[in-house]
Design an enzyme around this catalytic site. Sequence first.
Site, PDB file in Angstrom:
ATOM      1  N   ARG A 134      11.866  10.328  11.259  1.00 45.87           N
ATOM      2  CA  ARG A 134      12.790   9.578  10.401  1.00 45.87           C
ATOM      3  C   ARG A 134      12.310   9.512   8.956  1.00 45.87           C
ATOM      4  O   ARG A 134      13.058   9.081   8.075  1.00 45.87           O
ATOM      5  CB  ARG A 134      12.991   8.165  10.952  1.00 45.87           C
ATOM      6  CG  ARG A 134      13.802   8.122  12.235  1.00 45.87           C
ATOM      7  CD  ARG A 134      14.226   6.711  12.587  1.00 45.87           C
ATOM      8  NE  ARG A 134      13.110   5.896  13.053  1.00 45.87           N
ATOM      9  CZ  ARG A 134      12.735   5.794  14.321  1.00 45.87           C
ATOM     10  NH1 ARG A 134      13.373   6.476  15.263  1.00 45.87           N
ATOM     11  NH2 ARG A 134      11.728   5.021  14.664  1.00 45.87           N
ATOM     12  N   ASN A 186       6.129   1.522  -5.322  1.00 50.20           N
ATOM     13  CA  ASN A 186       6.595   1.037  -6.619  1.00 50.20           C
ATOM     14  C   ASN A 186       5.811   1.612  -7.796  1.00 50.20           C
ATOM     15  O   ASN A 186       6.381   1.917  -8.842  1.00 50.20           O
ATOM     16  CB  ASN A 186       6.518  -0.492  -6.635  1.00 50.20           C
ATOM     17  CG  ASN A 186       7.525  -1.098  -7.571  1.00 50.20           C
ATOM     18  OD1 ASN A 186       8.611  -0.563  -7.734  1.00 50.20           O
ATOM     19  ND2 ASN A 186       7.176  -2.213  -8.200  1.00 50.20           N
ATOM     20  N   PRO A 218       0.835  -1.207   0.000  1.00 54.40           N
ATOM     21  CA  PRO A 218       0.000   0.000   0.000  1.00 54.40           C
ATOM     22  C   PRO A 218       0.865   1.249   0.000  1.00 54.40           C
ATOM     23  O   PRO A 218       1.828   1.359   0.770  1.00 54.40           O
ATOM     24  CB  PRO A 218      -0.798  -0.138   1.299  1.00 54.40           C
ATOM     25  CG  PRO A 218      -0.835  -1.599   1.560  1.00 54.40           C
ATOM     26  CD  PRO A 218       0.489  -2.131   1.085  1.00 54.40           C
ATOM     27  N   GLU A 219       0.540   2.184  -0.868  1.00 56.76           N
ATOM     28  CA  GLU A 219       1.318   3.420  -0.958  1.00 56.76           C
ATOM     29  C   GLU A 219       0.633   4.526  -0.174  1.00 56.76           C
ATOM     30  O   GLU A 219      -0.396   4.322   0.469  1.00 56.76           O
ATOM     31  CB  GLU A 219       1.548   3.766  -2.431  1.00 56.76           C
ATOM     32  CG  GLU A 219       2.247   2.615  -3.154  1.00 56.76           C
ATOM     33  CD  GLU A 219       2.858   2.964  -4.492  1.00 56.76           C
ATOM     34  OE1 GLU A 219       3.204   4.141  -4.727  1.00 56.76           O
ATOM     35  OE2 GLU A 219       3.022   2.048  -5.330  1.00 56.76           O
ATOM     36  N   LYS A 265       3.753   5.990   4.489  1.00 57.91           N
ATOM     37  CA  LYS A 265       3.105   4.677   4.529  1.00 57.91           C
ATOM     38  C   LYS A 265       2.804   4.219   5.953  1.00 57.91           C
ATOM     39  O   LYS A 265       2.402   3.073   6.155  1.00 57.91           O
ATOM     40  CB  LYS A 265       3.998   3.639   3.844  1.00 57.91           C
ATOM     41  CG  LYS A 265       4.300   3.941   2.381  1.00 57.91           C
ATOM     42  CD  LYS A 265       5.237   2.884   1.812  1.00 57.91           C
ATOM     43  CE  LYS A 265       5.638   3.213   0.384  1.00 57.91           C
ATOM     44  NZ  LYS A 265       6.551   2.199  -0.180  1.00 57.91           N
ATOM     45  N   ARG A 275      12.420  -3.902  -5.654  1.00 57.63           N
ATOM     46  CA  ARG A 275      11.108  -3.974  -6.299  1.00 57.63           C
ATOM     47  C   ARG A 275      11.266  -3.900  -7.805  1.00 57.63           C
ATOM     48  O   ARG A 275      12.313  -3.503  -8.316  1.00 57.63           O
ATOM     49  CB  ARG A 275      10.197  -2.820  -5.818  1.00 57.63           C
ATOM     50  CG  ARG A 275       9.963  -2.767  -4.320  1.00 57.63           C
ATOM     51  CD  ARG A 275       9.217  -3.971  -3.775  1.00 57.63           C
ATOM     52  NE  ARG A 275       7.912  -4.137  -4.388  1.00 57.63           N
ATOM     53  CZ  ARG A 275       6.818  -3.459  -4.002  1.00 57.63           C
ATOM     54  NH1 ARG A 275       6.897  -2.584  -3.021  1.00 57.63           N
ATOM     55  NH2 ARG A 275       5.664  -3.678  -4.581  1.00 57.63           N
TER      56      ARG A 275
END
Length: 312
Positions: free
Chosen positions: A162, A209, A2-3, A52, A302
């Site tokens: 981060r 991706n 999931p993006e 994400k 990926r």
Amino acid sequence: MPEGHTVHRIARQLGRDLVGHRLRVTSPQGRFAAGAERLDGRMLVASRAVGKQLFLEFEGELVLRVHLGLYGAWDLHGRVTPLDDGLAPLASLGAPRVRRAVRVGEGESELAEPAGVDETFPPAPVGQVRVRLLSEETAADLRGPTACEVLDPGAAAAAAARLGPDPAAFDDPVALAAAGEQVVDAVTSRSTAVGALLMDQSVVAGIGNVYRAELLFRARLEPHTPGRRVPREVVRGIWEDWTVLLADGIRTGVMLTREDLDDAGRACALVDRDARHWVYRRAGLPCHVCGTAVQVEDMATRKLYWCPVCQV
């Protein structure tokens, strides 16, 4: 995986249906029993996404951090309020009865109940449910996440810090532009291939991706180009493009990246996954622009799809 747009939609959905409610928190699978016990009975006070990652803030200064990873998803049952996107409701609105459910992960899909089933709410957990969040009318079942942990606010802030900038986190255009310059600096100071840098969540948050391949194609940028050799204005353009694509994905729940479509073509692409993208998952097929076969290779663990003629 999931993006960013999907995780933002999850945050908004949980915000609509669970924020402000005192929740029963359990771990049917048992792997998160200690964490669930810390959260059980507390009110959910905020739901937000950064890239994400999902951060669910509970009263008592406890934060549930979730990263869905490759296989994670949320199954929602009962009352699921439609988002303000003009699309059909994700699930039945007439709680508390379960006639269908929705899975929110890499793709949103309704999970129809078998014919004739009219199960009372809440339904029994099915399969490996890591966490169940339960209000009077809505159940949210998390399964298969890469990360699921309870943090204090300081640790949650450190985890978010981060991550690179996320365009959806900024309402102020000046702050959004400043965040874009941070991304420009991060990319153009590195010798790593730009195709890998866009997948680095410490550089820019939320790109996965699909968006990686499509942003590079839309910029006509060769994916192997070292970041330090990419002109600053090109990286700035990618950031601005990402801002637009992310907002559209959050609104519709669909990663639609072809700007050449007219209204009819866009309507078709919203329901036909194969019509949505320039290069993603089109290996060996002709490029929509030049006709050259789209290439595929591994980059940053990926599959990378790109056109060797258009992206030079």
